[in-house]
Scaffold this active site. Structure first.
Site, PDB file in Angstrom:
ATOM      1  N   ARG A  60       0.829  -1.214   0.000  1.00 39.01           N
ATOM      2  CA  ARG A  60       0.000   0.000   0.000  1.00 39.01           C
ATOM      3  C   ARG A  60       0.866   1.268   0.000  1.00 39.01           C
ATOM      4  O   ARG A  60       0.508   2.276  -0.630  1.00 39.01           O
ATOM      5  CB  ARG A  60      -0.920  -0.027   1.226  1.00 39.01           C
ATOM      6  CG  ARG A  60      -1.953   1.098   1.289  1.00 39.01           C
ATOM      7  CD  ARG A  60      -2.953   0.796   2.407  1.00 39.01           C
ATOM      8  NE  ARG A  60      -3.983   1.819   2.499  1.00 39.01           N
ATOM      9  CZ  ARG A  60      -4.014   2.775   3.437  1.00 39.01           C
ATOM     10  NH1 ARG A  60      -3.048   2.850   4.329  1.00 39.01           N
ATOM     11  NH2 ARG A  60      -5.000   3.651   3.465  1.00 39.01           N
ATOM     12  N   HIS A  64       0.371   4.365  -2.500  1.00 38.14           N
ATOM     13  CA  HIS A  64       0.079   5.707  -2.001  1.00 38.14           C
ATOM     14  C   HIS A  64       1.200   6.693  -2.303  1.00 38.14           C
ATOM     15  O   HIS A  64       0.979   7.900  -2.311  1.00 38.14           O
ATOM     16  CB  HIS A  64      -0.209   5.661  -0.496  1.00 38.14           C
ATOM     17  CG  HIS A  64      -1.596   5.217  -0.170  1.00 38.14           C
ATOM     18  ND1 HIS A  64      -2.322   5.699   0.901  1.00 38.14           N
ATOM     19  CD2 HIS A  64      -2.423   4.339  -0.800  1.00 38.14           C
ATOM     20  CE1 HIS A  64      -3.523   5.136   0.922  1.00 38.14           C
ATOM     21  NE2 HIS A  64      -3.598   4.299  -0.103  1.00 38.14           N
ATOM     22  N   ASN A  92      -3.791   8.570   4.573  1.00 37.59           N
ATOM     23  CA  ASN A  92      -2.654   7.955   5.283  1.00 37.59           C
ATOM     24  C   ASN A  92      -2.725   8.030   6.805  1.00 37.59           C
ATOM     25  O   ASN A  92      -2.139   7.186   7.484  1.00 37.59           O
ATOM     26  CB  ASN A  92      -1.345   8.627   4.832  1.00 37.59           C
ATOM     27  CG  ASN A  92      -1.038   8.362   3.367  1.00 37.59           C
ATOM     28  OD1 ASN A  92      -1.365   7.313   2.837  1.00 37.59           O
ATOM     29  ND2 ASN A  92      -0.409   9.329   2.708  1.00 37.59           N
ATOM     30  N   HIS A 191      -6.275  -5.954  -2.627  1.00 36.21           N
ATOM     31  CA  HIS A 191      -7.122  -6.074  -1.439  1.00 36.21           C
ATOM     32  C   HIS A 191      -7.422  -7.535  -1.108  1.00 36.21           C
ATOM     33  O   HIS A 191      -8.270  -7.822  -0.263  1.00 36.21           O
ATOM     34  CB  HIS A 191      -8.429  -5.287  -1.618  1.00 36.21           C
ATOM     35  CG  HIS A 191      -8.242  -3.813  -1.496  1.00 36.21           C
ATOM     36  ND1 HIS A 191      -9.244  -2.896  -1.706  1.00 36.21           N
ATOM     37  CD2 HIS A 191      -7.150  -3.073  -1.164  1.00 36.21           C
ATOM     38  CE1 HIS A 191      -8.780  -1.663  -1.529  1.00 36.21           C
ATOM     39  NE2 HIS A 191      -7.507  -1.748  -1.200  1.00 36.21           N
TER      40      HIS A 191
END
Length: 325
Positions: A60, A64, A92, A191
């Protein structure tokens, strides 16, 4: 093609890349830090063995990072001087993690090859290794990214897809980064590992058409189970598996879950309920794990190529949390 010719082409490509200063290529550290990939893999393996959730957290972080200013490790910068850290942005805050593992990787690399391997490349390698360690596909990573000299708090708030964004909003955010609808569906498959907080999906449990009932695109028995630990108020940080079937294994269960109305986040569920094209991809990946793995690997390479800093742009940070003084 002979092995010798292949080797010559690799060397030629590397020389051209160095001269141009704008290419990423897998052999970037072969001479300057040949043990770089092994060092990253070793630290990530220890971290994931200690805490399975760390694999999803590291994957992740790369996502991000790339969606803000490109894959430049801006997400790793702490608040300092003129820098407002991306760590405090809505996507975040209280959820981005794995920074200590990146610190450990960087410290080991600085010991082996001082100021050679960028924090941005560490994120790309750690994301790949996390995927492999949990049973997912591997891919060759083009390397040679450099680290940013600043962060973008506003960019982090605006560019990263949110769990409650509409289908069109998320697709637009992908397209603005040069990614398409196929990448959208494949990268969402990450996911298949990791957790989400109650605050990320509460609206699906209580606000359907304003009557306080669960979203109709969510299996009602699954919704009832979720409501036990995700109350109407409070419990914001309570964690739930994104894939309740095989939460720590990188596989195609995520897509099967979507077809069974067991997608946790709204941004997951819309792939199966709001667009014919993405629905077909979901069905294909649910039926064929190898197909999903192949596309996920391709899409990760593509995402890792979002406006990297190369050549003399940026720097190689000594400590990932701050720019070199």
């Amino acid at each position: 093609m002979t092995r010798t010719l292949t080797s010559m082409l690799i060397v030629l490509f590397s020389v051209l890349a160095l001269a141009n200063g704008s290419y990423l290529y897998p052999q970037f550290y072969d001479r300057s830090c040949p043990q770089a990939k092994d060092i990253v893999r070793s630290v990530v393996a220890k971290a994931v063995a200690k805490e399975a959730r760390m694999a999803a957290s590291l994957l992740r972080l790369h996502f991000h990072d790339c969606f803000v200013k490109g894959c430049d490790a801006s997400i790793l910068l702490d608040n300092s001087g003129s820098i407002i850290s991306e760590k405090g942005s809505v996507p975040n805050r209280n959820s981005a993690r794995g920074f200590e593992v990146v610190d450990q990787i960087k410290a080991a690399l600085e010991k082996a090859c001082p100021q050679t391997v960028s924090c941005a490349d560490i994120l790309a390698l750690a994301a790949r290794d996390s995927t492999v360690l949990t049973g997912g596909p591997s891919w060759e990573i083009p390397l040679g990214r450099r680290d940013s000299l600043g962060a973008s708090f506003s960019g982090s708030n605006q560019n990263i897809p949110a769990p409650n964004n509409t289908f069109q909003t998320i697709l637009t955010k992908f397209k603005l980064k040069g990614l398409d609808i196929v990448d959208f569906v494949a990268l969402s498959g990450s996911h298949t590992i990791g957790n989400a907080r109650c605050t990320s999906f509460r609206q699906r449990l209580y606000k359907n058409t304003g009557n306080g009932q669960p979203d109709l695109t969510l299996d009602q028995s699954y919704a009832a189970k979720l409501r036990q630990n995700c109350p109407r108020s409070g419990g914001d940080q309570n964690l739930f598996f994104l894939d309740p079937v095989s939460p720590t294994k990188f596989d195609n269960s995520y897509y099967k879950n979507l077809m069974a109305k067991n997608g946790l986040l709204s941004s997951d569920e819309i792939l199966f309920t709001q667009n014919q094209q993405t629905m077909e991809f979901v069905k294909q990946y649910a039926a064929n794990q190898e197909l999903f793995f192949q596309q996920f690997a391709k899409s990760m390479v593509k995402m890792g190529n979002i406006t990297p800093l190369t050549g003399k742009n940026g720097q190689i940070r000594k400590i990932c949390r701050k720019v070199n003084s």
